[in-house]
Enzyme design. Structure first.
Site, PDB file in Angstrom:
ATOM      1  N   ARG A 163      33.354  51.135  35.680  1.00  0.00           N
ATOM      2  CA  ARG A 163      34.163  50.033  35.162  1.00  0.00           C
ATOM      3  C   ARG A 163      33.486  49.461  33.922  1.00  0.00           C
ATOM      4  NH1 ARG A 163      34.873  45.791  39.459  1.00  0.00           N
ATOM      5  NH2 ARG A 163      36.514  47.173  40.206  1.00  0.00           N
TER       6      ARG A 163
ATOM      7  N   ARG B  24      30.188  35.156  44.722  1.00  0.00           N
ATOM      8  CA  ARG B  24      31.229  36.183  44.834  1.00  0.00           C
ATOM      9  C   ARG B  24      31.691  36.511  43.417  1.00  0.00           C
ATOM     10  NH1 ARG B  24      33.894  39.872  46.452  1.00  0.00           N
ATOM     11  NH2 ARG B  24      35.166  40.058  48.330  1.00  0.00           N
ATOM     12  N   LYS B  25      32.625  37.443  43.284  1.00  0.00           N
ATOM     13  CA  LYS B  25      33.141  37.777  41.957  1.00  0.00           C
ATOM     14  C   LYS B  25      33.843  36.574  41.343  1.00  0.00           C
ATOM     15  CE  LYS B  25      37.642  39.676  43.363  1.00  0.00           C
ATOM     16  NZ  LYS B  25      38.510  40.870  43.317  1.00  0.00           N
TER      17      LYS B  25
ATOM     18  N   GLY C   4      47.611  49.105  47.054  1.00  0.00           N
ATOM     19  CA  GLY C   4      47.395  49.942  48.226  1.00  0.00           C
ATOM     20  C   GLY C   4      46.888  49.229  49.443  1.00  0.00           C
TER      21      GLY C   4
ATOM     22  N   CYS D  83      44.523  44.678  44.154  1.00  0.00           N
ATOM     23  CA  CYS D  83      44.158  44.984  42.771  1.00  0.00           C
ATOM     24  C   CYS D  83      45.400  45.190  41.909  1.00  0.00           C
ATOM     25  CB  CYS D  83      43.271  46.224  42.729  1.00  0.00           C
ATOM     26  SG  CYS D  83      41.676  46.007  43.542  1.00  0.00           S
ATOM     27  N   GLY D  84      46.498  45.606  42.516  1.00  0.00           N
ATOM     28  CA  GLY D  84      47.748  45.773  41.795  1.00  0.00           C
ATOM     29  C   GLY D  84      48.546  44.495  41.669  1.00  0.00           C
TER      30      GLY D  84
END
Length: 605
Positions: free
Chosen positions: A148, A262-263, A527, A532-533
């Site tokens: 990434r 966290r992110k 998914g 993420c989508g």
């Protein structure tokens, strides 16, 4: 002590494990030695016999390599608490930033035949390599890594595209690149022995993959039309680059900001209505605003807490704070530092910023951030309560197609990249087109599309007649394919409950042949619940879920409706819990949905 989180279990107790030695050739440690280390680590946290003191949880930790060294005392205590999540223990033992040097030793050792990817220390391979953007999915693509990048504001040069193409083309069908929903690029199929050369090449061209995974600030998202948009109030690119440079120390890596709970996601919107950056679903969103109390100045209304996860999907909430443009970088740094030093480090699924805001309240969080900025009296007078929102509303503009720029005589050409996937050949051709027709740059978007800016109007017709734009990346895509978004899915991701990219494209192509639509309809595929989508912002959101057909368990999707973007965002809500994902069943289901909910008409009729 074998780090069971994330369903990753090290069953190779007797296998030799490679441990990077900070740029040296590396050493090997046997499974027995590793067990002794685990026993020693466990003993530090065990209460002594009655009457004896409790051992210092930090005893034996090498602070020069620990992720604790930049934390406040309170944050250290939370990271070392017995209720801290396993990732906190991993970071305390050895900071993810250590991999910025170790990866070169790992890469060299594999290339020279001294070790293999299977023999690498499990924590380094599966966790810490993410601090340099390398993700190993052992069950989906064993021995291959996703890399990434960081592409602030989604802007790339022709030279950068050609390097990315050269990095993956040798991997054949495994080597592809995906445009992500964070306006970023992910490379697929990377072998670790090649990683050092790729990382070095990225740096030489002004790109980096540092701090792009795990508990770090992710890619900086801005207006893909920055600098060319007739409706923008400011150019987001200088801000996005400056914030990235602050967080990553100019792409070299900044250990002081690499151990967040966290992110973290930041995005910036520079128009009043479009909100191409989707600030409402970021941990920190910056919406451009003109404040009546500060005439002639550009600033940003701050919103915070937006997130999607398997446990929670929520939009950002207002901080009631307007930040002038000259203080934006300091403001972002202060937000990250407050979150780093005060955010939760217990249950991993409850460590995002919104949980901290839930705990202390927005007023307290805002006070902490302003205090952390260290403002002078004069600077303090330049910030204010939030500016009033713009009157009226606007529809989110379409990026694809040919559009006039604010510069006379120039246009941008927006191309649909179906589900965001590009081959090495695609990237080389985009590089060629950007040089031949434009200024040698291109932009990618959160909708997984691509645009070529600064095209002289007299050259537009020739550009859109190029084979890449007529055959692969259409300028005038269909009503469904043109707004289609998909995560990676089960092909490359072990979390995917269904395969998404190819299925999404197949189904969209069939639907285009079945119905006519009065407008574009955004269908988002994801998914798994990690989203993420971004299924929650789709007008139709499809999330992988188990389903049943004729009494048998099959792949399925959860159906959501009503996601809105732009000036009046809304999250989609569940419409149907589980629908079988078989193409021949899902196509008629979605056809009926488009007719009933979106005004589609059947071409057969």
């Amino acid at each position: 002590c074998w780090h069971l989180w994330g369903a990753e279990v090290d069953e190779r107790a007797g296998m030799l494990a490679f441990v990077g030695s900070g740029g040296g050739a590396g050493v090997r440690r046997s499974g027995g030695a590793r067990r002794q280390t685990c026993e020693a680590r466990r003993s530090r946290s065990v209460r002594m016999d009655a009457g004896e003191a409790v051992a210092d949880p930090a005893a034996g930790i090498d602070m020069s390599r620990s992720g604790l060294r930049f934390l406040s005392e309170e944050a250290k205590a939370r990271a070392l608490d017995k209720k801290a999540n396993p990732i906190e223990k991993l970071k305390a033992e050895k900071c993810g930033s250590s991999i910025w040097e170790d990866v070169f030793a790992m890469s060299a050792a594999i290339r020279e035949g001294k070790t293999s990817w299977e023999e690498l220390d499990l924590d380094d391979r599966e966790k810490r390599l993410k601090w340099i953007g390398l993700f190993h999915r052992s069950s989906a693509t064993p021995g291959r890594f996703m890399m990434r990048l960081r592409v602030p504001n989604g802007e790339l040069t022709a030279e950068q595209l050609e390097f990315l193409a050269s990095s993956i083309e040798k991997y054949g069908a495994d080597g592809v690149a995906d445009i992500t929903t964070r306006q970023n690029i992910q490379l697929r199929g990377v072998k670790l022995e090649d990683a050092a050369d790729i990382i070095t090449g990225l740096r030489e061209l002004g790109l980096t993959s540092v701090q792009s995974g795990m508990d770090n600030l992710r890619n900086m998202v801005g207006n893909p039309l920055a600098g060319i948009d007739p409706l923008e109030l400011c150019d987001t690119r200088p801000f996005m680059n400056a914030i990235q440079d602050m967080v990553t120390d100019g792409g070299k890596g900044n250990a002081a900001l690499t151990n967040l709970p966290r992110k973290f996601n930041i995005s910036m919107n520079s128009t009043l209505f479009d909100n191409f950056a989707h600030t409402h679903i970021n941990d920190l969103g910056l919406d451009v605003a003109e404040h009546p109390a500060h005439p002639g100045k550009i600033g940003f209304n701050a919103i915070a807490g937006g997130m999607f996860s398997g446990q929670r999907a929520v939009m950002s909430i207002p901080m009631n704070l307007w930040v002038p443009e000259e203080l934006v970088v300091r403001f972002c740094k202060a937000v990250l530092e407050v979150y780093r030093d005060n955010g939760p480090r217990g249950t991993r699924t409850k460590c995002r910023l919104m949980y901290y805001i839930d705990d202390v309240g927005m007023d307290r969080f805002r006070e902490q951030v302003i205090a952390a900025m260290g403002l002078s009296d004069a600077e303090l007078n330049t910030i204010d309560n939030a500016a009033p929102p713009p009157s009226g509303s606007g529809h989110h503009r379409t990026i694809t197609g040919v559009h006039a720029q604010k510069q006379d005589g120039l246009s941008w050409v927006g191309c649909c990249v179906p589900v965001g996937r590009m081959t090495a050949a695609d990237m080389r051709e985009v590089a060629r087109l950007s040089r031949e027709y434009g200024d040698g740059t291109c932009r990618v978007t959160v909708a997984q599309d691509l645009l070529l800016p600064n095209i002289p109007n007299e050259r537009v017709a020739a550009l859109i007649a190029e084979p890449l734009l007529t055959d692969r990346f259409p300028v005038a895509p269909g009503r469904i394919i043109g707004s289609l978004v998909s995560c990676t899915g089960a092909q490359f991701c072990p979390f995917g409950l269904v395969e998404t990219k190819q299925r999404a494209l197949r189904i969209a192509q069939r639907l285009e042949k079945l119905v006519d639509l009065p407008r574009d309809v955004r269908i988002h595929w994801t998914g798994c619940p990690n989203s993420c989508g971004q299924a929650q912002i789709g007008e139709i959101g499809l999330m992988g879920a188990p389903a049943r057909l004729d009494g048998k368990a099959v792949e399925g999707v959860r159906v959501m409706l009503g996601g809105e973007i732009g000036s009046a965002p809304e999250l989609a809500t569940q419409f149907e819990k589980a629908v079988p994902a078989d193409d021949d069943l899902l196509v008629p289901y979605l056809e009926n949905l488009l007719i009933e909910k979106f005004g589609a008409t059947s071409k057969a009729a």
